[in-house]
Design an enzyme around this catalytic site. Structure first.
Site, PDB file in Angstrom:
ATOM      1  N   CYS A 192      -2.768   9.182   2.225  1.00  0.00           N
ATOM      2  CA  CYS A 192      -2.360   8.581   0.948  1.00  0.00           C
ATOM      3  C   CYS A 192      -3.386   8.924  -0.118  1.00  0.00           C
ATOM      4  O   CYS A 192      -3.068   8.952  -1.306  1.00  0.00           O
ATOM      5  CB  CYS A 192      -2.203   7.076   1.098  1.00  0.00           C
TER       6      CYS A 192
ATOM      7  N   GLU B 188       0.887  -1.175   0.000  1.00  0.00           N
ATOM      8  CA  GLU B 188       0.000   0.000   0.000  1.00  0.00           C
ATOM      9  C   GLU B 188       0.918   1.216   0.000  1.00  0.00           C
ATOM     10  O   GLU B 188       1.379   1.655   1.055  1.00  0.00           O
ATOM     11  CB  GLU B 188      -0.890   0.007   1.245  1.00  0.00           C
TER      12      GLU B 188
HETATM   13  P1  NAD Z   1       7.829   5.588   4.929  1.00  0.00           P
HETATM   14  O1  NAD Z   1       7.995   4.815   3.677  1.00  0.00           O
HETATM   15  O2  NAD Z   1       8.879   6.545   5.305  1.00  0.00           O
HETATM   16  O3  NAD Z   1       7.673   4.582   6.184  1.00  0.00           O
HETATM   17  C1  NAD Z   1       6.711   3.560   6.192  1.00  0.00           C
HETATM   18  C2  NAD Z   1       7.208   2.402   7.045  1.00  0.00           C
HETATM   19  O4  NAD Z   1       8.359   1.821   6.418  1.00  0.00           O
HETATM   20  C3  NAD Z   1       7.669   2.829   8.448  1.00  0.00           C
HETATM   21  O5  NAD Z   1       7.308   1.828   9.364  1.00  0.00           O
HETATM   22  C4  NAD Z   1       9.173   2.963   8.296  1.00  0.00           C
HETATM   23  O6  NAD Z   1       9.840   2.747   9.511  1.00  0.00           O
HETATM   24  C5  NAD Z   1       9.506   1.916   7.253  1.00  0.00           C
HETATM   25  N1  NAD Z   1      10.599   2.299   6.343  1.00  0.00           N
HETATM   26  C6  NAD Z   1      10.925   3.554   5.935  1.00  0.00           C
HETATM   27  N2  NAD Z   1      11.967   3.503   5.065  1.00  0.00           N
HETATM   28  C7  NAD Z   1      12.292   2.199   4.917  1.00  0.00           C
HETATM   29  C8  NAD Z   1      13.291   1.507   4.166  1.00  0.00           C
HETATM   30  N3  NAD Z   1      14.147   2.144   3.388  1.00  0.00           N
HETATM   31  N4  NAD Z   1      13.340   0.167   4.260  1.00  0.00           N
HETATM   32  C9  NAD Z   1      12.476  -0.505   5.042  1.00  0.00           C
HETATM   33  N5  NAD Z   1      11.520   0.100   5.784  1.00  0.00           N
HETATM   34  C10 NAD Z   1      11.412   1.435   5.721  1.00  0.00           C
HETATM   35  O7  NAD Z   1       6.392   6.317   4.827  1.00  0.00           O
HETATM   36  P2  NAD Z   1       5.770   7.386   5.828  1.00  0.00           P
HETATM   37  O8  NAD Z   1       6.464   8.681   5.650  1.00  0.00           O
HETATM   38  O9  NAD Z   1       5.642   6.809   7.199  1.00  0.00           O
HETATM   39  O10 NAD Z   1       4.277   7.487   5.234  1.00  0.00           O
HETATM   40  C11 NAD Z   1       3.940   8.268   4.131  1.00  0.00           C
HETATM   41  C12 NAD Z   1       3.907   7.457   2.852  1.00  0.00           C
HETATM   42  O11 NAD Z   1       3.086   6.305   2.998  1.00  0.00           O
HETATM   43  C13 NAD Z   1       3.287   8.244   1.705  1.00  0.00           C
HETATM   44  O12 NAD Z   1       3.979   7.984   0.508  1.00  0.00           O
HETATM   45  C14 NAD Z   1       1.861   7.721   1.649  1.00  0.00           C
HETATM   46  O13 NAD Z   1       1.218   7.897   0.400  1.00  0.00           O
HETATM   47  C15 NAD Z   1       2.077   6.280   1.986  1.00  0.00           C
HETATM   48  N6  NAD Z   1       0.867   5.665   2.518  1.00  0.00           N
HETATM   49  C16 NAD Z   1       0.173   4.823   1.706  1.00  0.00           C
HETATM   50  C17 NAD Z   1      -1.007   4.256   2.149  1.00  0.00           C
HETATM   51  C18 NAD Z   1      -1.819   3.360   1.254  1.00  0.00           C
HETATM   52  O14 NAD Z   1      -2.721   2.717   1.757  1.00  0.00           O
HETATM   53  N7  NAD Z   1      -1.538   3.287  -0.039  1.00  0.00           N
HETATM   54  C19 NAD Z   1      -1.471   4.526   3.449  1.00  0.00           C
HETATM   55  C20 NAD Z   1      -0.719   5.374   4.263  1.00  0.00           C
HETATM   56  C21 NAD Z   1       0.457   5.938   3.779  1.00  0.00           C
END
Ligand code: NAD
Length: 507
Positions: free
Chosen positions: A298, A264
């Site tokens: 999102c 997602e």
């Molecule tokens: P993020 O990608 O920075 O982090 C998400 C999760 O992944 C966190 O638990 C983080 O600790 C982990 N993470 C971060 N970088 C990583 C890496 N390089 N390797 C492994 N794990 C990693 O996202 P965020 O800033 O917390 O959230 C915002 C993003 O999430 C936006 O792009 C938004 O559109 C997306 N989002 C999508 C949905 C959906 O349902 N499509 C829902 C909510 C948020």
């Protein structure tokens, strides 16, 4: 106020970190701490001990042991546990909603609304516990029964983003658990407290039912942990919510071991206002979709396409809506827009504004970070050309690009010219255009709405998006099937064995 709130959710130094049921916290205090900040002030709320490798192994072990028991519990009985979790969430709805609002920065209405979504998910999962239906198909052979049944997978790991600190866990975990899986949660390090509060609620309920290890929590800001999970064969399914950038890394690791994943990821959602649509009827939906949760959903609306004949009129009506929005402390009900999550989110907002201006964009409203404590920015409206690079990026902030089109066909082309495919909307009174938008020639997104905005999906539908949004589906409809394995069964109950396709095999 903060101390009382944390206490009401049983959050204290003694019982926060890694939790697998009765073991509330990691024993280690040597892996460092994560600081949880209040984005409205920039001040710390609490420090939380991080987990280490020993805790990770412990959580996996507990989840494996628990799975062996839990998969044999009849699904309706599993539903009773989920029902009790739903009831406990009702009890803590206000306090948990306030904590979400405090730690993530969304308005209190949205914080409490997020907990309501968890409750709705629990109710949905309870219903599902009696409806994990398989099919029976007519066999081509006499005296054979052909059918399919669904079995749990094992350990499901749920990695969540900061912007929905608790609801996304519920979309995944409550469905995964009712399907007979055990669940290990790795929340965003930016919203660890809300995750710990939810884990405590689950621990209490599971303890009452005599279970442990069904729901576990690992608090860490180490991306290595997520990579380890992605590479770990003991994890049957990894459900990842977050940016496309991180999701791509995780997905490659899961795919390498032929594991299962649900992705997602990011979105860059668009809406079309059809020619001649009554603007006064639709612009509040546009504004809410664009600036709700300070543009950190999102499903936030980021690209608005307006017919050229209505373009200036639409701008004239949108600007006053933008100017009157109250920005401030999300715990104050009067404020509709709270802060961004942190300093880097404000920097990304400011950088995008500079790029938009350099690309010929005109700021119609907003465009600045507020000069007071916390991470507040102005909801921003930008008149711009659709082919500017910044329009194709997801900036996780309340920036709405407003663009024109000449024909409805062109509007759909422009709308679909995004590498993401999460949510979309059309505002129209034209039935043919509505059906066109929802047809295979219309929106290419996972969610397509008519006359409502892009944000605010109901849990009853399957949630997720196409293209670089990752293709995953969660929450309602038949999304549960991703948390189970399908088994096709053939039973022969006759006397003379017959082979498929009429093969004769005489021995
Ligand atoms: P993020 O990608 O920075 O982090 C998400 C999760 O992944 C966190 O638990 C983080 O600790 C982990 N993470 C971060 N970088 C990583 C890496 N390089 N390797 C492994 N794990 C990693 O996202 P965020 O800033 O917390 O959230 C915002 C993003 O999430 C936006 O792009 C938004 O559109 C997306 N989002 C999508 C949905 C959906 O349902 N499509 C829902 C909510 C948020």
């Amino acid at each position: 106020m903060t101390a009382a709130l944390l206490k009401s959710l049983n959050l204290s130094k003694k019982n926060a970190g890694a939790s697998t049921g009765m073991h509330w916290w990691s024993k280690t205090k040597k892996s460092g701490e994560i600081i949880s900040y209040n984005p409205s002030t920039g001040q710390p709320i609490a420090a939380i001990y991080k987990i280490n490798q020993v805790d990770y192994e412990y959580a996996i072990k507990e989840a494996r042991v628990a799975f062996v028991k839990w998969r044999d519990v009849p699904a309706p009985k599993r539903g009773e546990v989920i029902h009790a979790i739903g009831m406990a969430l009702r009890q803590y709805k206000r306090a948990l909603g306030r904590l979400v609002s405090l730690e993530m920065g969304k308005s209190i209405q949205e914080g409490v609304g997020e907990v309501q979504e968890m409750i709705d998910m629990a109710d949905f999962a309870v219903g599902l516990s009696r409806m994990l239906y398989g099919k029976t198909m007519p066999s081509e052979r006499i005296d054979h029964r052909l059918c399919e049944v669904w079995h749990p997978l094992g350990i499901v790991s749920v990695v969540t983003a900061f912007n929905f600190p608790v609801a996304v866990w519920a979309w995944n975990a409550l469905i995964a658990a009712v399907c007979g899986n055990t669940v290990i949660w790795k929340p965003s390090p930016k919203t660890s407290l809300a995750a710990i509060a939810v884990q405590h609620i689950c621990n209490r309920v599971c303890h009452q039912f005599g279970y442990r290890g069904i729901f576990s929590l690992l608090v860490s800001d180490e991306t290595e942990l997520v990579k380890n999970m992605a590479s770990d064969n003991r994890i049957a399914l990894l459900s990842f919510t977050g940016s496309t950038e991180a999701g791509r890394i995780v997905n490659e690791l899961v795919a390498k071991r032929l594991g299962k994943s649900i992705l997602e990821l990011s979105g860059n959602n668009g809406a079309i206002i059809d020619k001649g649509t009554d603007l006064s009827r639709v612009l509040s939906a546009v504004a809410f979709s664009a600036m709700g949760t300070a543009g950190q959903r999102c499903t936030t609306l980021r690209r608005l396409f307006v017919h050229e004949s209505d373009y200036e009129k639409c701008i004239d009506k949108l600007i006053p809506i933008y100017k009157q929005i109250k920005i401030g402390d999300p715990l104050n009900k009067k404020n509709l827009v709270g802060p961004l999550i942190d300093k880097s989110a404000v920097a990304a907002f400011e950088k995008t504004i500079v790029i938009a201006k350099q690309s010929g964009g005109k700021i119609l409203s907003g465009g600045k970070a507020l000069k007071h404590p916390g991470y507040f920015v102005e909801p921003t409206l930008i008149k711009i050309n659709h082919d500017c690079d910044c329009v194709q990026q997801e900036t996780f902030a309340p920036i709405l690009y407003i663009m024109t089109y000449q024909t409805f066909e062109e509007a759909i082309l422009l709308h679909n010219a995004s590498c993401y495919g999460l949510s979309s909307a059309l505002f129209t009174n034209d039935l043919a255009h509505a059906e066109w938008f929802l047809s295979a020639r219309g929106s290419d997104c996972g969610i397509a709405n008519i006359n409502i905005g892009t944000s605010g999906a109901e849990i009853g539908g399957a949630f997720g998006g196409e293209k670089s949004t990752g293709g995953g589906r969660e929450a309602g409809s038949d999304a549960w099937k991703a948390y189970m394995r399908r088994q096709t069964n053939t039973v022969y109950w006759g006397q003379t064995l017959t082979f498929a396709q009429g093969v004769k095999f005489a021995v």
